[in-house]
Write an enzyme that holds these catalytic residues in place. Sequence first.
Site, PDB file in Angstrom:
ATOM      1  N   ASP A   1      18.422 -11.033 -26.750  1.00 35.67           N
ATOM      2  CA  ASP A   1      17.041 -10.692 -27.094  1.00 35.67           C
ATOM      3  C   ASP A   1      16.117 -11.440 -26.133  1.00 35.67           C
ATOM      4  O   ASP A   1      16.587 -11.972 -25.123  1.00 35.67           O
ATOM      5  CB  ASP A   1      16.750 -10.985 -28.583  1.00 35.67           C
ATOM      6  CG  ASP A   1      16.797 -12.479 -28.892  1.00 35.67           C
ATOM      7  OD1 ASP A   1      16.916 -13.308 -27.955  1.00 35.67           O
ATOM      8  OD2 ASP A   1      16.701 -12.827 -30.088  1.00 35.67           O
TER       9      ASP A   1
ATOM     10  N   GLY B   1      14.656 -14.255 -26.315  1.00 40.78           N
ATOM     11  CA  GLY B   1      14.791 -15.711 -26.231  1.00 40.78           C
ATOM     12  C   GLY B   1      15.984 -16.112 -25.365  1.00 40.78           C
ATOM     13  O   GLY B   1      16.687 -15.272 -24.810  1.00 40.78           O
TER      14      GLY B   1
ATOM     15  N   HIS C   1      28.146 -17.349 -24.114  1.00 41.24           N
ATOM     16  CA  HIS C   1      27.602 -18.699 -23.972  1.00 41.24           C
ATOM     17  C   HIS C   1      28.665 -19.707 -24.392  1.00 41.24           C
ATOM     18  O   HIS C   1      29.303 -19.532 -25.445  1.00 41.24           O
ATOM     19  CB  HIS C   1      26.348 -18.855 -24.845  1.00 41.24           C
ATOM     20  CG  HIS C   1      25.714 -20.195 -24.704  1.00 41.24           C
ATOM     21  ND1 HIS C   1      24.998 -20.546 -23.580  1.00 41.24           N
ATOM     22  CD2 HIS C   1      25.729 -21.287 -25.509  1.00 41.24           C
ATOM     23  CE1 HIS C   1      24.580 -21.798 -23.717  1.00 41.24           C
ATOM     24  NE2 HIS C   1      25.014 -22.270 -24.874  1.00 41.24           N
TER      25      HIS C   1
HETATM   26  C1  GRF Z   1      31.045 -19.561 -18.405  1.00 45.16           C
HETATM   27  O1  GRF Z   1      31.323 -20.794 -19.033  1.00 45.16           O
HETATM   28  C2  GRF Z   1      29.982 -18.817 -19.159  1.00 45.16           C
HETATM   29  O2  GRF Z   1      30.063 -18.965 -20.540  1.00 45.16           O
HETATM   30  C3  GRF Z   1      28.749 -19.490 -18.653  1.00 45.16           C
HETATM   31  O3  GRF Z   1      28.985 -19.681 -17.278  1.00 45.16           O
HETATM   32  C4  GRF Z   1      30.389 -19.772 -17.053  1.00 45.16           C
HETATM   33  C5  GRF Z   1      30.744 -18.704 -16.073  1.00 45.16           C
HETATM   34  O4  GRF Z   1      32.075 -18.777 -15.652  1.00 45.16           O
HETATM   35  N1  GRF Z   1      27.576 -18.738 -18.987  1.00 45.16           N
HETATM   36  P1  GRF Z   1      32.712 -17.595 -14.808  1.00 45.16           P
HETATM   37  O5  GRF Z   1      31.766 -17.319 -13.653  1.00 45.16           O
HETATM   38  O6  GRF Z   1      32.867 -16.392 -15.704  1.00 45.16           O
HETATM   39  O7  GRF Z   1      34.023 -18.136 -14.346  1.00 45.16           O
END
Ligand code: GRF
Length: 201
Positions: free
Chosen positions: A141, A143, A109
């Site tokens: 999890d 959430g 994330h």
């Molecule tokens: C990344 O910033 C990831 O953290 C988020 O979506 C983006 C995906 O980028 N969940 P990529 O497809 O891996 O280039």
Amino acid sequence: MHKVGVLVSGRGSNLQAILDRIADGYLPLEVAVVISDKANALALERAAKVGIPTVVVARKECASKDEFEAKINVALVEAGCELVVLAGFMRILSGSFVNQWQQKIINIHPALLPSFPGLDAQGQAVNYGVKFSGCTVHFVDEGTDSGPIILQKVVPVLDDDTEETLAARILEQEHKAMPEALKLWAEGKLEIFGRHVRVLA
Ligand code: GRF
């Protein structure tokens, strides 16, 4: 070699970081399948280029969320996956899917959780005015972005940052964080105690 399945929706730069670190010998893993909910995801091309099987499961072609997730599950099981990696997968998985893969789903994330969960984490950070943000790799999890944290990387938020400039700075760290977390997992060095993930020496 541990087999993992990677779920994607788009660009796939995190998938690429994983593949690069497998290729250079850092990560003792095999990506057994890449599954996308979008047929046009660039991530699928990245996988195909190095001969990794790809599967598209489009939500709109499924009658229900249950059917959508059942198809994903079949693809993961058929490929012999022990772990599911969410690398830019833009859908929330149901509690029953998460329970089927309990402690076996890892997500990245683009914020320092528990701050700024959900969509547009980088924009949320810029708008809030925090001085630091970053990325979090965590077990999933039931959430949203709430599972036990494996590791985090911090970046400064600059006065003139936009969502885009901050996202680019965070992405660089994402590409280090995910392979690091997966290496720890592959080497059996992660132990989960409730909300806490301990990294064994
Ligand atoms: C990344 O910033 C990831 O953290 C988020 O979506 C983006 C995906 O980028 N969940 P990529 O497809 O891996 O280039």
